[in-house]
Enzyme design. Structure first.
Site, short mmCIF file in Angstrom:
data_model
loop_
_atom_site.label_atom_id
_atom_site.label_comp_id
_atom_site.label_asym_id
_atom_site.label_seq_id
_atom_site.Cartn_x
_atom_site.Cartn_y
_atom_site.Cartn_z
N ASN A 149 0.88 -1.17 0.00
CA ASN A 149 0.00 0.00 0.00
C ASN A 149 0.92 1.22 0.00
O ASN A 149 1.21 1.81 1.03
CB ASN A 149 -0.91 -0.01 1.22
CG ASN A 149 -1.89 -1.17 1.16
OD1 ASN A 149 -2.52 -1.41 0.13
ND2 ASN A 149 -2.04 -1.89 2.26
N LYS B 110 1.11 -2.99 -6.22
CA LYS B 110 -0.25 -3.40 -5.90
C LYS B 110 -1.17 -2.39 -6.56
O LYS B 110 -1.12 -1.20 -6.24
CB LYS B 110 -0.46 -3.41 -4.39
CG LYS B 110 -1.88 -3.72 -3.95
CD LYS B 110 -2.01 -3.71 -2.43
CE LYS B 110 -3.43 -4.02 -1.97
NZ LYS B 110 -3.54 -4.06 -0.50
N GLU C 286 -8.10 -3.15 -3.09
CA GLU C 286 -8.29 -2.53 -1.77
C GLU C 286 -8.11 -1.01 -1.82
O GLU C 286 -7.52 -0.40 -0.94
CB GLU C 286 -7.33 -3.15 -0.75
CG GLU C 286 -7.57 -4.61 -0.52
CD GLU C 286 -6.70 -5.19 0.57
OE1 GLU C 286 -7.21 -5.99 1.40
OE2 GLU C 286 -5.50 -4.84 0.62
N ARG D 137 1.42 -7.60 -8.43
CA ARG D 137 0.64 -8.49 -7.57
C ARG D 137 -0.71 -8.83 -8.19
O ARG D 137 -1.39 -7.97 -8.76
CB ARG D 137 0.41 -7.84 -6.19
CG ARG D 137 1.67 -7.66 -5.40
CD ARG D 137 1.38 -7.00 -4.05
NE ARG D 137 1.06 -7.96 -3.01
CZ ARG D 137 -0.01 -7.91 -2.23
NH1 ARG D 137 -0.93 -6.99 -2.41
NH2 ARG D 137 -0.20 -8.79 -1.28
N LYS E 13 -0.42 -14.90 -4.44
CA LYS E 13 -0.46 -15.49 -3.10
C LYS E 13 -0.67 -17.00 -3.20
O LYS E 13 -1.23 -17.51 -4.17
CB LYS E 13 -1.60 -14.87 -2.28
CG LYS E 13 -1.36 -13.40 -1.92
CD LYS E 13 -2.43 -12.87 -0.98
CE LYS E 13 -2.16 -11.41 -0.61
NZ LYS E 13 -3.12 -10.90 0.39
N ASP F 54 -6.73 -14.99 1.01
CA ASP F 54 -5.81 -14.03 1.61
C ASP F 54 -5.05 -14.65 2.78
O ASP F 54 -5.36 -14.36 3.94
CB ASP F 54 -6.58 -12.79 2.09
CG ASP F 54 -5.67 -11.68 2.60
OD1 ASP F 54 -4.47 -11.74 2.33
OD2 ASP F 54 -6.17 -10.76 3.26
N GLU G 184 3.91 -15.72 -3.51
CA GLU G 184 3.92 -14.79 -2.37
C GLU G 184 3.40 -15.54 -1.15
O GLU G 184 2.23 -15.92 -1.09
CB GLU G 184 3.06 -13.56 -2.64
CG GLU G 184 3.07 -12.57 -1.48
CD GLU G 184 2.23 -11.32 -1.74
OE1 GLU G 184 1.92 -10.61 -0.76
OE2 GLU G 184 1.89 -11.05 -2.91
N GLU H 57 -0.35 -12.98 10.19
CA GLU H 57 -1.55 -12.14 10.23
C GLU H 57 -2.79 -12.93 10.64
O GLU H 57 -3.60 -12.46 11.43
CB GLU H 57 -1.77 -11.50 8.86
CG GLU H 57 -3.01 -10.64 8.77
CD GLU H 57 -3.20 -10.01 7.41
OE1 GLU H 57 -4.23 -9.33 7.21
OE2 GLU H 57 -2.33 -10.19 6.53
#
Length: 718
Positions: free
Chosen positions: A224, A301, A305, A338, A374, A379, A401, A407
């Site tokens: 981000n 990215k 989002e 990504r 990913k 996620d 990734e 998390e």
């Protein structure tokens, strides 16, 4: 083959603790070997070492060997200039080295690869470390010291290693204000305010740790992204880090905010086909390379989002990535684009979107663009089936990734060894080119003959004294590096080496800790998201269970969207009769995932909405099996507590107490997950909790009332 001198001459010494173990040294503890017989054997074989060559990396190697040998063997070792030294390290084109190498060995050593072997000549034995470039020589040096750390027999060693993946990179989700998104070990280790003039020893120790496990790249900033990092004031700071990292073979990459031409360039558009935008990126890239001649490239990215991207201008991901790739190509830079995307409109199944957007673009990306995917389609959940894009883009380099920071896996309070999870993904068979088309063969490029390959890990480092918060989270950093080097390595062997280097070579201690580690991930899956459940965590902070959340601005941000519990059953129907996400896989995989009877039970509720009384392999109903899985997870944590207590005499007091307290927290959190989840799902199943399962101690309303406004790792607001 020679190596450019760095602008910095690096002398490396870890800051050793004055009394108690802090964990700062990670797996690079060079404490004196306590086995007298082994110690005498090593001392008899290693008399002196000579590092042949002059570069900043050669200086690092000299210091590492001096530090490692002096510590492990308990007497001073300094570099020698004698070519007859018992340990000789140098590049394979050095005259004093090449005479010990066969033509076959010379051919087999690749870029960044190394050879470590014992040699005999004229009745004299010695050890040889060699490579074709300084980075490989450094990796070989760490491997040799690892042999001593893990108490291996040196008499007939012959190890030839080449990395299977080109770009082996950490992604730091670190912000310029030193917060770290999804970081659970303190603040970001990059002190941007003091850079470039204050160079913390921690930066050097970070580079050293990464080199010791074969990592060769780092992305300093959050996906981000903040465009300010591309301005001259910050590029000076990035240059300072790049100069420090260079002797360790580590290249620096940055995240590029797609709207940077507007935010710091003064343009009124960021359209990737606009000539002024193209020119701006070309000039910006030229500027970056003036600061950092070996700059690696950009991680991006976009259109995910809320992040800006080419779709803002009705352009494709390929058009956006190619514009940046064209700017970087003259300098040898790459773009890692990504694939974690989802549109502003809610899809019928968010698991399908990355494939839907990227698969049609296969073959349209520039040769220096990699698509970063990913491991799973949602996620970084506690368990996901492998992402359908692996194997689905044969004309485009697809890189992995993984998330090292935990998390969704207990953050820094839970012992969860992640290598078994990563191996489950890497070993999964895509069947795209027939049986044996594993994900690891996609990643290393062998399946589709990729010209460039990569594997990324979202970093778990921070300012905590032990780097990673939980002492055992260090093992995940270590394991990521080993699997990035060679995805075929086993989680079991990686764990054993880490234990030997970090804790002890005592057989009972190794066996006990390895059992804890190897069973920890399955335990966490059981007490969090058993049988294919996913996305049940608390909103925003992602800490603890909250399967009841349903009131967010987007349905696909809520747990109820994913588990779809009702009076009939539970689970997301991704079969051909549901969202049809299964058809993003190859036909052989579809046959398995599409059937309730054939799909592995660990993925049952990922692909199917299953009635509560469905008979499982155990003979239990789904409801009872779910309850038993939650209880099994709790029981596994209690077993770990007992195992840790059993080896207390073998562990230093500081680290023993730290892990003991964290295991107590983990038990409480496992019970919380079990009780809250079963209490909630029971409102749909209307069935009693089995007698062998401990009943919840509090009401569902209690669990729903819990709030954690200051939980670590919450995404900052911009």
């Amino acid at each position: 083959m020679k190596y450019l001198q760095s602008t910095f001459l690096i002398f490396v010494l870890f800051i050793l603790p004055a009394s108690a173990e802090t964990g700062y040294e990670l797996w690079l503890r060079y404490n004196k070997i306590q086995n007298p017989e082994l110690l005498n054997s090593y001392l008899g074989q290693i008399k002196a070492f000579n590092v042949i060559g002059t570069s900043a990396t050669h200086d690092v190697i000299k210091n590492e060997l001096s530090l490692g040998l002096s510590g492990l063997l308990g007497q001073p070792f300094e570099p020698s200039t004698n070519d007859d030294a018992s340990l000789l390290a140098g590049l394979s084109d050095e005259p004093s080295i090449v005479k010990y190498l066969s033509e076959s060995e010379l051919k087999q050593i690749g870029k960044e690869g190394y050879l470590v072997k014992s040699v005999s000549q004229k009745e004299k034995s010695r050890f040889l470390i060699t490579a074709k470039d300084p980075a490989g020589l450094l990796y070989g040096t760490f491997h040799f010291l690892k042999l001593l750390q893990t108490h291996q027999n040196l008499a007939s060693i012959n190890v030839l290693e080449n990395p299977k993946v080109d770009i082996r990179i950490l992604n730091h989700w670190d912000n310029l204000d030193r917060t770290s998104e999804r970081g659970y070990a303190g603040f970001s280790i990059w002190d941007w305010h003091k850079l470039p003039d204050y160079l913390d020893q921690r930066y050097i120790d970070y580079a050293r740790a990464n080199a010791s496990i074969g990592l060769n790249a780092t992305v300093l900033t959050n996906v981000n992204a903040n465009a300010l990092v591309l301005t001259p004031a910050y590029l000076e700071k990035v240059k300072a880090l790049a100069d420090l990292f260079r002797p360790y073979g580590i290249k620096v990459y940055l995240t590029a905010r797609f709207s940077a031409p507007i935010e710091i360039g003064g343009l009124d558009t960021a359209d990737p086909l606009n000539k002024e935008v193209i020119k701006w990126w070309e000039e910006k890239v030229q500027e970056i390379y003036r600061y950092i001649p070996d700059f690696g490239g950009f991680l991006v990215k976009a259109n995910s989002e809320g992040q800006p991207g080419p779709q803002n201008y009705d352009r494709s991901h390929a058009e956006g990535a190619n514009m940046m790739g064209d700017a970087l190509k003259p300098f040898g830079g790459v773009v890692m684009w990504r694939a974690f995307v989802y549109s502003s409109e809610e899809p019928d199944d968010r698991a399908k979107q990355a494939y839907t957007e990227f698969n049609p673009l296969d073959g349209t990306f520039r040769s220096n663009v990699l698509v970063q995917v990913k491991n799973g389609a949602i996620d970084f959940q506690p368990r996901e089936p492998f992402h359908p894009l692996f194997g689905a883009m044969p004309k485009t380099p697809v890189m992995m990734e993984f998330q090292i920071t935990q998390e969704y896996l207990g953050q820094a309070t839970q012992l969860v060894y992640l290598a078994p999870m990563w191996k489950e993904c890497l070993d999964a068979d895509t069947y795209v080119n027939g049986k044996g088309s594993t994900v690891s063969k996609v990643i290393d490029g062998s399946l589709h003959d990729y010209s460039i390959t990569g594997i990324a890990g979202v970093a778990n480092t921070g300012t905590d004294i032990n780097w990673t918060g939980h002492p055992f989270a260090q093992a995940n950093w270590y394991a990521f590096g080993l699997l990035a080097w060679n995805p075929e390595q086993t989680a079991d062997q990686i764990a054993e080496d880490w234990i030997r280097m970090t804790y002890s070579n005592d057989p009972k201690t190794i066996a006990t800790i390895k059992d804890m580690m190897m069973n920890s991930w399955e335990a966490s899956v059981n007490y969090m998201t058993p049988l294919g459940l996913h996305h049940l965590m608390g909103t925003g902070h992602h800490y603890g269970p909250a399967p009841w959340v349903s009131n967010l601005s987007r349905a696909d941000w809520t747990p109820v969207y994913y588990h779809k519990a009702d009076a009939f059953g539970v689970g997301f129907d991704r079969s051909e009769s549901g969202s049809n996400a299964v058809n993003q896989y190859s036909p052989e995989v579809v046959k398995i995932f599409n059937s309730k009877d054939k799909v592995p039970e660990k993925f049952l509720l990922w692909f199917h909405h299953v009635r509560w009384d469905f008979e499982m392999n155990s003979g239990r109903t789904l409801w009872n099996e779910l309850a038993f899985r939650y209880q099994d997870g709790v029981n596994a944590v209690r077993k770990m507590q007992g195992q840790w207590q059993s080896i207390k005499p073998q562990i230093d007091e500081n680290r023993y107490r730290s892990v003991q307290m964290l295991l107590n927290i983990q038990e409480k959190e496992a019970i919380w997950w079990k009780d809250a989840s079963l209490s909630y799902f029971q409102t749909f199943s209307k069935q009693p909790i089995p007698d062998a399962v401990e009943p919840p101690t509090k009401s569902l309303e209690y669990y729903q009332s819990l709030r954690f406004p200051f939980a670590p790792g919450i995404r900052p607001s911009w």
